[in-house]
Design an enzyme around this catalytic site. Structure first.
Site, short mmCIF file in Angstrom:
data_model
loop_
_atom_site.label_atom_id
_atom_site.label_comp_id
_atom_site.label_asym_id
_atom_site.label_seq_id
_atom_site.Cartn_x
_atom_site.Cartn_y
_atom_site.Cartn_z
N ARG B 251 1.74 -0.95 0.25
CA ARG B 251 -0.04 0.01 0.00
C ARG B 251 0.92 0.92 0.06
NH1 ARG B 251 -2.85 0.66 5.57
NH2 ARG B 251 -0.97 2.38 5.51
N HIS B 255 -3.38 4.36 4.65
CA HIS B 255 -4.44 4.12 4.78
C HIS B 255 -5.47 4.27 4.34
CE1 HIS B 255 -7.86 0.37 5.95
NE2 HIS B 255 -8.47 2.14 6.41
N TYR B 264 3.76 4.95 12.28
CA TYR B 264 3.83 3.66 12.38
C TYR B 264 4.86 2.98 11.47
CZ TYR B 264 -0.30 3.19 9.26
OH TYR B 264 -1.42 3.08 7.67
C1 LIG Z 1 -15.01 -6.24 10.93
C2 LIG Z 1 -14.46 -4.91 10.54
N1 LIG Z 1 -13.92 -4.36 11.25
C3 LIG Z 1 -12.74 -3.22 10.91
C4 LIG Z 1 -13.57 -2.43 10.42
C5 LIG Z 1 -11.60 -1.00 10.00
N2 LIG Z 1 -11.45 -0.96 9.19
C6 LIG Z 1 -11.88 -1.03 7.84
S1 LIG Z 1 -10.24 -1.30 6.47
C7 LIG Z 1 -9.27 -2.19 7.72
C8 LIG Z 1 -7.95 -2.79 7.56
C9 LIG Z 1 -8.30 -3.65 6.44
O1 LIG Z 1 -6.78 -4.05 6.04
P1 LIG Z 1 -6.91 -5.16 4.78
O2 LIG Z 1 -7.35 -6.35 5.11
O3 LIG Z 1 -5.10 -5.53 4.89
O4 LIG Z 1 -7.07 -3.57 3.99
P2 LIG Z 1 -6.05 -2.75 3.46
O5 LIG Z 1 -6.98 -1.44 3.48
O6 LIG Z 1 -4.53 -3.25 4.01
O7 LIG Z 1 -5.63 -2.89 2.22
C10 LIG Z 1 -10.29 -1.47 9.18
C11 LIG Z 1 -9.47 -2.03 10.83
C12 LIG Z 1 -13.63 -2.74 9.83
N3 LIG Z 1 -13.97 -2.02 8.03
N4 LIG Z 1 -15.20 -3.82 9.08
#
Ligand SMILES: Cc1ncc(C[n+]2csc(CCOP(=O)(O)OP(=O)(O)O)c2C)c(N)n1
Ligand SMILES: Cc1ncc(C[n+]2csc(CCOP(=O)(O)OP(=O)(O)O)c2C)c(N)n1
Ligand SMILES: [Mg+2]
Ligand SMILES: [Mg+2]
Lengths: 328, 334, 328, 334
Positions: B251, B255, B264
């Site tokens: 990424r 975020h 971080y």
């Molecule tokens: C069930 C749930 N818990 C927490 C969140 C908050 N949240 C949104 S995106 C994210 C990180 C997701 O990481 P990843 O699956 O690795 O995808 P990336 O954003 O790195 O592409 C979090 C914790 C959420 N959307 N849904």
């Protein structure tokens, strides 16, 4: 037309829909060869095959999630949750997903799934085979929650649920599965979602109840009529969400006294919402406090028989609540 | 010599030069739309941006196998590279970004990145991470029940494998040999949490435990992704069941526009990955194979930028959703 | 004593508890180096290390389930759910597990966990970063649900929650995190769970509200006092379950008019329960319908700003509801 | 020769003859308690029975490694073989079975099989399948944080691996090398659903994907179970992390007294498995090693049966829970 109990009526409703629409299917734990732990789906796998009557893994989020995905791709799945108490792992898929497909896609995607779930306290069921789970879902726009009590209604409403383009949670009180039999029309009988039913006209008190409590209330009411000449109007919501407020309010405006009974733990149960609607919209017609009766605020019915029987609102308690209103 | 070898690579994959140009075009277009989104954010016109930057190869390489309107896509919030490829437009993206009435995904209801397109079989996406996986298996099951050759592509980040839904879906797909392709875009972070604190063992290796193949591939190599996905799609179409693809990528942005990633991760780490940018890398490959010169590249970029500028402008001028729109469309009519 | 906003007050409450009790720990998504998406836990990992301030995988059922298991083995975990909307996958572990450890083991096992969850509509949050999740939990005996609004209360109640031997769901309205600052006592200030707070005495109407709605109500109330001489008594429940009925009922018995405001979708919200209690137990004192105000019954606040602003009950709507009651 | 080889097997495991006798005793006692439960059910005294029959080797072999009151056990509803070994009593089991006030697990609140014992660190068990797994990882994490050598044993049937909780816990345990042993008692059925429709691939094989060892073992061989569990406990105690054990066994009885298993399985299948009964098998082993003759066996059995009869009698005469008990103990006092 034949005489059927609730369980048979639901079975028949399922079978008829599956016969008339190839896209209707059943999925859930042990619904196949075993025919479900309550035998509602018994024989369906023989008739429709293992794909349309599918035993799923023990994974409720998957059951509802895959039902959503099936509905997206042309199917009309009826998902069975073995006991209402175990719907909790699927909570996310129901309230955050199924209920919102239509709204969040601005009307592009529908989610025509039906979720059947047996609920209510039953002897020997203990804390985890007894819960009244309605309140968890009766605040979720996009979802419909129905809880018919009588066999003919249940069959017709199950068909309405299956044909509905929206997700419908279909609740079945376990202790009423074999409680009574009544004439259940073969085909074509329709009961729309969203309409309450007046079981008995009366002038003195309006009582709203459903499930096992409805049966108990109907008994008590006859007794009150015979012994005291108190005439209670009994309204069954049938659909708990969205609520048919009109029928309830019309009744209260006539009787001026109101009691809602639910087997759920009183605090936070759907009876709160129903009472609040009455207190807001029929205030001027009220001659007595808006009354509620429910189970005590403890986790659920206990396994031990004396404890279980003490937990469920009894005919005596219901009678006392009605008498108090009558005397008010 | 080196050139002949790489050339034979795309030919072996059955890709034409035109295919290569389209892969390039879709990656670059997704990037430019994304870049524009950040500008709109800085201008105060877009409350929230969530990016595909760095993951374009994984997205375009995989989605290139989809037959729009026939197969189904369950994208996650970074997959604009996929939805644009399938037929969503930059206009649509910006309309959604700014919460405009014409937002094709949700009419202004959802945050940006929550794709939906009925005509393109892009299933309405959600925010709770991971919910799409069981849904995708159901959609695949419907294909199987009707003996159709449709395939379902379902995507998520590496953290989307941590929740139960991923596992329940993997198990179900394995039991019934469902025509579904699981694409995990492992971009090393889940907001701030590094993959080491998110994933035990290996995501790709888990597929075996469910009885179907899993591949860990270089997610910044669009041809590698295309290859793994093509094999997976073929497997699915011929009834052999699911495949898991873990595309290792990174990424590049924070975020989201709400995130400050300096809390971080080190700047150096990002810089290192910028050198592995999937678009630059593919451009180098194309150039080495004589398929792209500076001029062609500039021309394509100019065309894309013009489209993006027009789309952004259009969306900016488009009306907001009406306040009362919030009230409508809760239930489909019986 | 220093002036702090809600977010800072909660942070301080956490830090103080962690300093005074080694068994207190924090776990959740991105709570460590990042300090949480709202920065409530910022700096805690530096002070207490990565074990006591632990970044968990993205798995809410695990977060709560492991917190339960930690509490069983001597720890006092404070679990953070990143957004209240994502508490759904943990629903089972909260309502069927944590809430029942004590009851189902006949008092042998306790489950002293605290679950922090930000809730409420916020600009740009859309359908899934906006929900008012209270009603899902305010029917679960064994669980306590608190939703303090003011910084000093929040700090003190967080400490009460952490020290409580029962599971406590601690709700924080996102839009109030930085809304006001007030003096927040350094240590020793105690606010028990289960006690409502009367913010303003009044004789004409009782208004119950919490979270963002409380702020809006307090503003409107001052205006009504100044412009119309209408004196509204404002009660903040602070604990939503179990409810401090007494404080609410005492107030209604004084004013005779009642309005409960919640930002949640009206139907099935906790305002139904509160209204039902008033309608049942203060009926004889009521001079007007038991009134409720809430968001419309649609899934949640939308992303698009005009839609979002229309969704959340506004000062105008609140004023209108009060005026209607006043004129009644 | 054959005998010497088998004898060296238990010796190699570090088990004394007395250990072997205890393993036998605990398996037989669990079986007798279970058998008695069905009689009480037929007599109308027990509303619900759920059995350990057929799984005694898996349970006793694994739980033999626990230090009662120090390590923690998260049992599932069939694990009476474990809880009895740890120190729960037949009396307690029957009191629970009949919903009596003295039920040690729950005071008559829970169905039978929902074990709980504060003094023995048997954590209050639930009905929703699989919830124990994340809880167990939390308990293990507390040990790790305090640098104690405690181990957590958590158990479930093969269907308990289908839900998300199992996966979330496996992942978490793998990330932090937690001192937890996952024991899956794969008894082929989940009520009526056969393992083939429940589990894709292989349960044991999945551990690798989480970065720790998984073993599929003969769950009807108490020594094999003991061996695998001992290794797992040692690994956990020495800080090396979790282990998954899939004990292949069979449910001899119907799912519960509410179930009629003729709907979904053949009698022959059960008869085949009866021949592999773990208790008969171990008795044969002991006899072959000269550690058990008919007389000793009879004596032990008689002793157990007397205890069981007394316990059953006691429980039968014990008072029911009071109706009002349902109201108390919702919240612990602040
Ligand atoms: C069930 C749930 N818990 C927490 C969140 C908050 N949240 C949104 S995106 C994210 C990180 C997701 O990481 P990843 O699956 O690795 O995808 P990336 O954003 O790195 O592409 C979090 C914790 C959420 N959307 N849904
Ligand atoms: C979440 C949940 N769903 C459904 C049930 C109903 N149920 C109880 S036991 C069981 C079968 C479990 O099978 P398995 O895990 O293999 O254990 P076994 O009974 O075979 O030992 C089911 C479906 C439940 N208790 N919990
Ligand atoms: Mg990621
Ligand atoms: Mg099993």
């Amino acid at each position: 037309m034949a005489t059927k109990n609730l369980l048979q009526a639901i079975h028949e409703g399922l079978a008829e829909e599956m016969r008339s629409d190839d896209s209707v299917m059943v999925l859930g734990e042990d619904v196949g060869r075993a025919g479900g732990v309550f035998r509602v789906t018994q024989g369906l796998q023989d008739e429709f095959g293992p794909a349309r009557v599918m035993d799923t893994p023990l994974a409720e989020s998957l059951i509802i999630g895959s039902a959503i995905g099936l509905s997206v791709n042309g199917m009309r799945p009826v998902a069975e949750i073995q006991f209402g108490d175990f719907i909790t792992p699927a909570f996310d898929q129901i309230v955050n997903e199924a209920a919102r497909f239509y709204y969040r896609s601005n009307g592009a995607w529908t989610c025509p799934i039906t979720i059947r779930a047996p609920y209510g306290a039953v002897h020997g069921g203990g804390l985890y085979h007894s819960q009244s789970i309605e309140a968890w879902f009766c605040n979720t726009p996009g979802l419909k929650v129905v809880a018919p009590t009588f066999p003919a209604d249940a069959k017709a409403m199950l068909k309405s649920a299956i044909r509905d383009p929206n997700p419908v949670l279909f609740l079945e009180h376990k202790r009423t599965y074999r409680l009574i039999k009544e004439d259940v029309p073969d085909n074509g009988h329709e009961v729309p979602i969203g309409k309450a039913r007046v079981h008995r006209e009366g002038t003195d008190i309006t009582v709203v109840a459903y499930g096992l409590m409805l049966y108990t209330a109907l008994e008590v009411v006859e007794k009150l009529s015979g012994e005291h000449g108190i005439e209670v109007e009994v309204v069954e919501p049938r659909t708990l969400y969205p609520l048919d407020k009109e029928t309830i309010l019309d009744s209260v405006k006539k009787t001026g006294k109101f009691l809602v009974i639910s087997e759920a733990n009183l605090t936070g149960s759907v009876s709160g919402e129903i009472a609040a609607v009455v207190a807001a919209e029929a205030f001027e017609w009220l001659d007595a406090p808006v009354s509620r009766l429910g189970a005590p605020d403890v986790p659920a019915a206990a396994f031990s028989r004396p404890m279980m029987d003490y937990f469920v609102p009894s005919a005596e308690k219901i009678e006392a609540a009605m008498m108090e209103l009558a005397r008010y | 010599m080196a050139i002949r070898e790489t050339r034979s690579r795309y030919e072996a994959l059955g890709l034409s030069e035109d295919d290569l140009r389209r892969l390039h075009y879709h990656m670059l277009r997704a990037r430019r739309v994304d870049e524009r989104s950040w500008i709109l954010n800085r201008q105060g016109k877009a409350a929230f941006v969530i990016s595909c930057q760095g993951q374009e190869a994984a997205q375009v390489g995989a989605a290139y196998n989809l037959r729009p309107g026939h197969d189904y896509l369950y994208p996650y919030y970074r997959d604009s590279g996929m939805t644009l490829l399938l037929g969503q437009t930059p206009r649509g993206q910006f309309l959604s970004l700014m919460g405009k009435k014409e937002d094709p995904n949700s009419g202004g209801r959802q945050m940006p990145g929550h794709y939906s397109d009925r005509a393109l079989n892009i299933v309405t996406a959600s925010a709770p991470v991971g919910v799409q996986y069981p849904q995708a298996t159901g959609t695949a099951l419907a294909f199987k029940m009707r003996k159709e050759d449709g395939v379902v592509l379902v995507c998520g980040g590496e953290a989307s494998t941590s929740g139960g839904d991923w596992h329940e879906a993997m198990n179900f797909a394995g039991i019934h040999d469902l025509p579904v392709v699981f694409l995990v875009e492992n971009n090393v972070y889940s907001i701030s949490t590094p993959a080491a604190a998110q994933v035990a063992g290996s995501i790709a290796a888990r597929a075996e435990g469910y009885g179907f193949p899993g591949h860990a591939i270089d997610g910044n190599d669009v041809l590698a992704v295309y290859e793994a996905a093509r094999e997976a799609f073929e497997r699915a179409r011929s009834g052999d069941g699911p495949t898991l693809i873990e595309a290792k990528t990174y990424r590049i942005t924070a975020h989201s526009s709400d995130d400050d990633d300096r809390r971080y991760r080190e700047r150096e780490e990002i810089e290192e990955w910028r050198l592995k940018d999937p678009i630059l890398r593919f451009e180098k490959y194309l150039a080495e194979n004589g398929l792209l010169d500076e001029e062609q590249k500039e021309a394509m970029d100019a065309e894309i930028k013009a489209e993006v500028a027009e789309a952004s402008e259009y969306a900016d001028n488009a009306p907001f959703a009406d306040p009362e729109d919030v009230l409508t469309g809760v239930y489909a009519e019986v």
